[in-house]
Design a protein around this motif. Structure first.
Motif, short mmCIF file in Angstrom:
data_model
loop_
_atom_site.label_atom_id
_atom_site.label_comp_id
_atom_site.label_asym_id
_atom_site.label_seq_id
_atom_site.Cartn_x
_atom_site.Cartn_y
_atom_site.Cartn_z
N ALA A 1 0.85 -1.19 0.00
CA ALA A 1 0.00 0.00 0.00
C ALA A 1 0.88 1.24 0.00
CB ALA A 1 -0.91 0.00 1.23
N ASP A 2 0.27 2.38 -0.27
CA ASP A 2 1.01 3.64 -0.35
C ASP A 2 1.37 4.21 1.01
OD1 ASP A 2 0.88 3.55 -3.11
OD2 ASP A 2 -0.98 4.70 -3.20
N ASP A 3 0.60 3.87 2.04
CA ASP A 3 0.87 4.40 3.37
C ASP A 3 0.44 3.39 4.42
OD1 ASP A 3 -2.00 4.82 3.95
OD2 ASP A 3 -1.82 6.42 2.47
N TYR A 4 0.78 3.70 5.67
CA TYR A 4 0.56 2.77 6.76
C TYR A 4 -0.93 2.46 6.95
CZ TYR A 4 0.64 0.83 11.48
OH TYR A 4 0.49 0.01 12.57
N THR A 5 -1.77 3.48 6.93
CA THR A 5 -3.20 3.28 7.15
C THR A 5 -3.79 2.38 6.08
OG1 THR A 5 -3.43 5.42 8.24
CG2 THR A 5 -5.44 4.41 7.38
N SER A 6 -3.42 2.62 4.83
CA SER A 6 -3.93 1.80 3.73
C SER A 6 -3.43 0.36 3.85
CB SER A 6 -3.50 2.39 2.39
OG SER A 6 -4.02 3.70 2.22
N LEU A 7 -2.17 0.22 4.31
CA LEU A 7 -1.61 -1.12 4.50
C LEU A 7 -2.39 -1.90 5.55
CD1 LEU A 7 0.79 -3.05 3.79
CD2 LEU A 7 1.93 -2.10 5.80
N MET A 8 -2.69 -1.24 6.67
CA MET A 8 -3.43 -1.90 7.73
C MET A 8 -4.87 -2.22 7.31
SD MET A 8 -1.40 -2.47 10.25
CE MET A 8 -0.21 -2.81 8.92
N ASP A 9 -5.45 -1.34 6.51
CA ASP A 9 -6.80 -1.60 5.99
C ASP A 9 -6.80 -2.85 5.12
OD1 ASP A 9 -7.83 0.55 7.33
OD2 ASP A 9 -7.88 1.88 5.58
N SER A 10 -5.78 -2.97 4.28
CA SER A 10 -5.68 -4.14 3.40
C SER A 10 -5.47 -5.42 4.22
CB SER A 10 -4.52 -3.97 2.42
OG SER A 10 -4.74 -2.88 1.56
N ALA A 11 -4.62 -5.31 5.25
CA ALA A 11 -4.36 -6.47 6.10
C ALA A 11 -5.64 -6.91 6.82
CB ALA A 11 -3.27 -6.14 7.10
N ALA A 12 -6.38 -5.94 7.34
CA ALA A 12 -7.62 -6.27 8.06
C ALA A 12 -8.63 -6.94 7.13
CB ALA A 12 -8.22 -5.00 8.67
N GLU A 13 -8.71 -6.50 5.91
CA GLU A 13 -9.63 -7.10 4.93
C GLU A 13 -9.31 -8.56 4.72
OE1 GLU A 13 -12.16 -6.22 2.90
OE2 GLU A 13 -12.44 -4.14 3.49
#
Length: 299
Positions: free
Chosen positions: A253-265
């Motif tokens: 992902a482009d940033d930490y928040t987006s990365l965590m969102d992807s991981a949670a999904e």
């Protein structure tokens, strides 16, 4: 009594990893035998120690019945087990077994040793009509403060209802019943389905806002059994991929928040939500994939 007063948290965590069994409400006999049902894993625990041999799959139970001084659980490939429990605990345990094993409770015998006859709805109404006001008050108190199985145990032990009639009466009062897993709705609302249950996106959006101590309204459908409803206190989240076999995930992902969102999904099916259970004064959990309604109330 809390299970952590008998076993420490490390022992319980190791046992859960080995067997998949999680203690919620449990019963203890005078000679130290514990017996409990885990509706999420579909297992039964009967024994004194945290041994794998003391955990049994529901499918391995061939019958269970109430006797004067306890309950007898028979297994398909093992010897029957006699639990010398109080009448009320025995009835409550049978109620739990019946709650998560469906029609199996129909095989339980009434106090006289005979299966109930006639119109079941009429049986329940007649039984309820003979309850005195103080019995009704005690029944409602137990249902609200100690849970379904204890309320059933009280009805059978103190009012003379059969196990089957007590189960039906409690379910009618509490509005419990099995529900079908809802299909996703192809409409414009991204958060809720037409039946009022929440989508995966809505559940994750709510989870992101949770802080320990938040008051929540939680409804979830366990693997086996009826819909569970709690107004309780949120405690924590946990990701557990134990038992999933070969497991590999890659995120970018482009940033930490987006990365965590992807991981949670991608980890959604493996995330457990822990909350406080007032029935046994302990933390219990449910899988996010089983959640149908989750709201922060803070009331």
């Amino acid at each position: 009594m809390n299970i952590t007063s008998i076993f420490n948290e490390t022992e319980l965590a190791m046992f859960q990893r080995q067997t998949g069994f999680t203690f919620g409400e449990f019963f203890k006999t005078a000679d130290g035998v514990l017996f409990a049902v885990d509706s999420q894993s579909g297992q039964v625990f009967i024994g004194r120690d945290l041994l794998k041999a003391n955990v049994h799959e529901l499918e391995s139970i061939s019958s269970f019945s109430q006797e004067e001084d306890g309950v007898v659980v028979a297994f398909k490939s093992a010897s029957a087990v006699k639990i010398n429990a109080s009448r009320e605990d025995a009835v409550a345990f049978i109620a739990q077994l019946g709650d998560i094993s469906g029609d199996a409770v129909q095989g339980c015998l009434s106090e006289e040793g005979q299966a109930p006859h006639g119109n079941q709805a009429e049986h329940v109404e007649e039984s309820a009509d003979v309850l005195r006001s103080e019995e009704l008050a005690e029944f409602y108190s137990r249902l609200e403060n100690t849970g379904r199985s204890q309320a059933i145990g009280y009805l059978v032990s103190e009012t003379g209802m059969s196990v089957e009639d007590a189960c039906k009466y409690v379910d009618e009062i509490a509005g419990q019943g099995s529900i079908e897993e809802p299909e996703p709705e192809a409409d414009t609302d991204p958060d809720y389905r037409r039946d009022g249950t929440m989508t995966k996106k809505a559940i994750l959006d709510t989870v992101k806002k949770l802080r320990p101590g938040d008051r929540i309204h939680l409804e979830f459908k366990p693997l086996i059994g009826s819909l569970r409803v709690y107004d309780t206190e949120y405690r924590k989240l946990r990701v557990d991929t134990w038992g999933s076999g070969y497991f590999s995930l890659t995120f970018s992902a482009d940033d930490y928040t987006s990365l965590m969102d992807s991981a949670a999904e991608d980890l959604f099916d493996y995330i457990d939500l822990y909350f406080f259970c007032e029935e046994n004064s302990s933390e219990i959990s449910c899988h996010l994939k089983r959640v149908t309604i989750l709201k922060i109330t803070n009331a």
